[in-house]
Design a protein around this motif. Structure first.
Motif, PDB file in Angstrom:
ATOM      1  N   HIS A 174      -2.851   4.317   6.302  1.00 12.01           N
ATOM      2  CA  HIS A 174      -1.540   4.023   5.747  1.00 12.01           C
ATOM      3  C   HIS A 174      -0.543   4.963   6.406  1.00 12.01           C
ATOM      4  O   HIS A 174      -0.844   6.114   6.662  1.00 12.01           O
ATOM      5  CB  HIS A 174      -1.511   4.237   4.229  1.00 12.01           C
ATOM      6  CG  HIS A 174      -2.484   3.382   3.491  1.00 12.01           C
ATOM      7  ND1 HIS A 174      -2.227   2.062   3.196  1.00 12.01           N
ATOM      8  CD2 HIS A 174      -3.716   3.642   3.000  1.00 12.01           C
ATOM      9  CE1 HIS A 174      -3.254   1.558   2.546  1.00 12.01           C
ATOM     10  NE2 HIS A 174      -4.181   2.502   2.419  1.00 12.01           N
ATOM     11  N   GLY A 175       0.627   4.490   6.655  1.00  8.53           N
ATOM     12  CA  GLY A 175       1.641   5.350   7.246  1.00  8.53           C
ATOM     13  C   GLY A 175       2.972   4.636   7.333  1.00  8.53           C
ATOM     14  O   GLY A 175       3.051   3.414   7.202  1.00  8.53           O
ATOM     15  N   TRP A 176       3.995   5.397   7.545  1.00 10.57           N
ATOM     16  CA  TRP A 176       5.326   4.853   7.711  1.00 10.57           C
ATOM     17  C   TRP A 176       5.749   5.103   9.144  1.00 10.57           C
ATOM     18  O   TRP A 176       5.464   6.169   9.708  1.00 10.57           O
ATOM     19  CB  TRP A 176       6.291   5.538   6.765  1.00 10.57           C
ATOM     20  CG  TRP A 176       7.696   5.064   6.937  1.00 10.57           C
ATOM     21  CD1 TRP A 176       8.261   3.993   6.327  1.00 10.57           C
ATOM     22  CD2 TRP A 176       8.691   5.622   7.784  1.00 10.57           C
ATOM     23  NE1 TRP A 176       9.553   3.840   6.734  1.00 10.57           N
ATOM     24  CE2 TRP A 176       9.847   4.846   7.645  1.00 10.57           C
ATOM     25  CE3 TRP A 176       8.721   6.683   8.666  1.00 10.57           C
ATOM     26  CZ2 TRP A 176      11.018   5.096   8.328  1.00 10.57           C
ATOM     27  CZ3 TRP A 176       9.882   6.940   9.355  1.00 10.57           C
ATOM     28  CH2 TRP A 176      11.016   6.157   9.185  1.00 10.57           C
ATOM     29  N   ARG A 177       6.396   4.162   9.736  1.00  5.93           N
ATOM     30  CA  ARG A 177       6.900   4.317  11.096  1.00  5.93           C
ATOM     31  C   ARG A 177       8.135   3.448  11.276  1.00  5.93           C
ATOM     32  O   ARG A 177       8.348   2.474  10.560  1.00  5.93           O
ATOM     33  CB  ARG A 177       5.834   3.952  12.118  1.00  5.93           C
ATOM     34  CG  ARG A 177       5.434   2.501  12.033  1.00  5.93           C
ATOM     35  CD  ARG A 177       4.353   2.149  13.014  1.00  5.93           C
ATOM     36  NE  ARG A 177       4.045   0.750  12.820  1.00  5.93           N
ATOM     37  CZ  ARG A 177       2.953   0.167  13.179  1.00  5.93           C
ATOM     38  NH1 ARG A 177       2.042   0.855  13.778  1.00  5.93           N
ATOM     39  NH2 ARG A 177       2.766  -1.097  12.966  1.00  5.93           N
ATOM     40  N   LYS A 178       8.920   3.809  12.274  1.00  3.17           N
ATOM     41  CA  LYS A 178      10.101   3.022  12.589  1.00  3.17           C
ATOM     42  C   LYS A 178       9.663   1.707  13.215  1.00  3.17           C
ATOM     43  O   LYS A 178       8.651   1.669  13.925  1.00  3.17           O
ATOM     44  CB  LYS A 178      10.990   3.779  13.564  1.00  3.17           C
ATOM     45  CG  LYS A 178      11.650   4.999  12.970  1.00  3.17           C
ATOM     46  CD  LYS A 178      12.533   5.672  14.002  1.00  3.17           C
ATOM     47  CE  LYS A 178      13.169   6.906  13.429  1.00  3.17           C
ATOM     48  NZ  LYS A 178      14.035   7.592  14.404  1.00  3.17           N
ATOM     49  N   PRO A 179      10.366   0.643  12.973  1.00  2.00           N
ATOM     50  CA  PRO A 179      10.021  -0.640  13.602  1.00  2.00           C
ATOM     51  C   PRO A 179      10.003  -0.501  15.127  1.00  2.00           C
ATOM     52  O   PRO A 179      10.850   0.150  15.719  1.00  2.00           O
ATOM     53  CB  PRO A 179      11.140  -1.582  13.145  1.00  2.00           C
ATOM     54  CG  PRO A 179      11.659  -0.972  11.890  1.00  2.00           C
ATOM     55  CD  PRO A 179      11.509   0.509  12.057  1.00  2.00           C
ATOM     56  N   GLY A 180       8.986  -1.056  15.757  1.00  2.00           N
ATOM     57  CA  GLY A 180       8.877  -1.034  17.206  1.00  2.00           C
ATOM     58  C   GLY A 180       8.071   0.134  17.756  1.00  2.00           C
ATOM     59  O   GLY A 180       7.809   0.200  18.946  1.00  2.00           O
TER      60      GLY A 180
END
Length: 92
Positions: A23-29
């Motif tokens: 699981h993680g959060w990242r900027k689109p692209g």
């Protein structure tokens, strides 16, 4: 009867390994990557109705000799309470 039972277990804990959910959060692209692997540890432990016993980190590969060594060094100590007959020098 169950007051006299000791349960033992072995487990492998992986960080971002094959058995872990990621699981993680990242900027689109952007692409999420893990470099140099993630590592893991193997543990042996035990517990009784009265509480937990010892926990031991397993170094290397588990085989019958290593398992016997872990039991020899940890099982009896985990099952004893502070009763004087269990801690007497002659008993140990």
């Amino acid at each position: 009867m169950r007051n006299k039972i000791l349960w033992s277990y072995e487990t492998k804990i992986e960080l971002l390994g094959l058995n872990a959910k990621r699981h993680g959060w990242r900027k689109p692209g952007t692409i999420l990557t893990v470099k140099h692997g993630s590592g893991s540890i193997r543990l042996w432990g035990c517990f009784l109705v009265s509480g937990t016993g010892r926990q031991v980190r397993i170094e290397g590969k588990m085989n019958r000799e290593k398992y016997r060594e872990i039991l020899d060094e940890n099982l009896i100590q985990s099952s004893q309470d502070n009763n004087p007959k269990h801690t007497a020098k002659t008993t140990q």
